[in-house]
Design a protein around this motif. Sequence first.
Motif, PDB file in Angstrom:
ATOM      1  N   GLY A  36       0.770  -1.159   0.168  1.00 14.11           N
ATOM      2  CA  GLY A  36       0.034  -0.175   0.256  1.00 14.11           C
ATOM      3  C   GLY A  36       1.030   1.194   0.195  1.00 14.11           C
ATOM      4  N   PRO A  37       1.705   1.480   0.877  1.00 12.75           N
ATOM      5  CA  PRO A  37       2.476   2.532   1.007  1.00 12.75           C
ATOM      6  C   PRO A  37       3.413   2.639  -0.255  1.00 12.75           C
ATOM      7  CG  PRO A  37       2.806   1.588   3.135  1.00 12.75           C
ATOM      8  CD  PRO A  37       1.967   0.683   2.181  1.00 12.75           C
ATOM      9  N   TYR A  38       3.872   1.656  -0.808  1.00 13.76           N
ATOM     10  CA  TYR A  38       4.838   1.591  -1.827  1.00 13.76           C
ATOM     11  C   TYR A  38       4.072   2.140  -3.008  1.00 13.76           C
ATOM     12  CZ  TYR A  38       7.614  -0.021  -5.861  1.00 13.76           C
ATOM     13  OH  TYR A  38       8.056  -0.046  -6.976  1.00 13.76           O
ATOM     14  N   ALA A  39       2.791   1.678  -3.350  1.00  7.91           N
ATOM     15  CA  ALA A  39       2.138   2.163  -4.644  1.00  7.91           C
ATOM     16  C   ALA A  39       1.743   3.739  -4.353  1.00  7.91           C
ATOM     17  CB  ALA A  39       0.949   1.388  -4.815  1.00  7.91           C
ATOM     18  N   LEU A  40       1.097   3.844  -2.825  1.00  8.15           N
ATOM     19  CA  LEU A  40       1.035   5.329  -2.830  1.00  8.15           C
ATOM     20  C   LEU A  40       2.337   6.468  -3.245  1.00  8.15           C
ATOM     21  CD1 LEU A  40      -1.449   5.123   0.385  1.00  8.15           C
ATOM     22  CD2 LEU A  40      -1.962   5.637  -1.949  1.00  8.15           C
ATOM     23  N   ILE A  41       3.400   6.170  -2.465  1.00  4.00           N
ATOM     24  CA  ILE A  41       4.373   6.825  -2.589  1.00  4.00           C
ATOM     25  C   ILE A  41       5.066   6.907  -3.874  1.00  4.00           C
ATOM     26  CG2 ILE A  41       6.883   6.976  -1.978  1.00  4.00           C
ATOM     27  CD1 ILE A  41       6.158   5.676   0.432  1.00  4.00           C
TER      28      ILE A  41
END
Length: 139
Positions: A36-41
Motif C-alpha cells: 500500500g505505501p509503496y504504491a502510494l509513494i
Amino acid sequence: MPLLLFSQLFLYNYVGQQSFGSSVVMLIICGALVNGPYALITTAVSADLGTHKSLRGNSKALATVAAIIDGTGSLGAALGPLLAGLISPTGWNNVFYMLISADVLACVFLSRLVYKEIQVWRGCVNRNSSSCLALTHPR
C-alpha cells in the motif's frame, strides 16, 4: 500502514508459526501493509513531478526521474531477500528483527513528509477550499 506493519510483524513472528492458515492470513496482511505505501509513494511522487514547473514539457526528464524512483524501489525489493538469506542462518527471529528495523527506518524517513502534510492540512482547515488547493498543488 508502516506503523501497523510494525506490530503485525511482531504478531506474525509468534502467531504465524502455529498453523498454515494463520501464516497465510498474516502474509496477506503484511503484504497489503507493505505494498500500500509503496504504491502510494511511487504514484504520488510521479504525480507531483508531473506538475512540477521545472519538468513541464520535458517528457524525457519526467520519465528519467520516474524510472529512478521505480528503480530505487526495485533495489530495495532485491536487497531485502538478500539480507534475509544472509541473516537466516542466525535464526528466523533475527530476520523478523531486520524487517521490523527496515519498517522503523521507513517510518523515520517518511516522518518529515507526514509532518509537512499535517501542517498543510491544518492550514487548510482554517481557510477556504481554493486556497487549500493552491497550498497542496502549486501551479
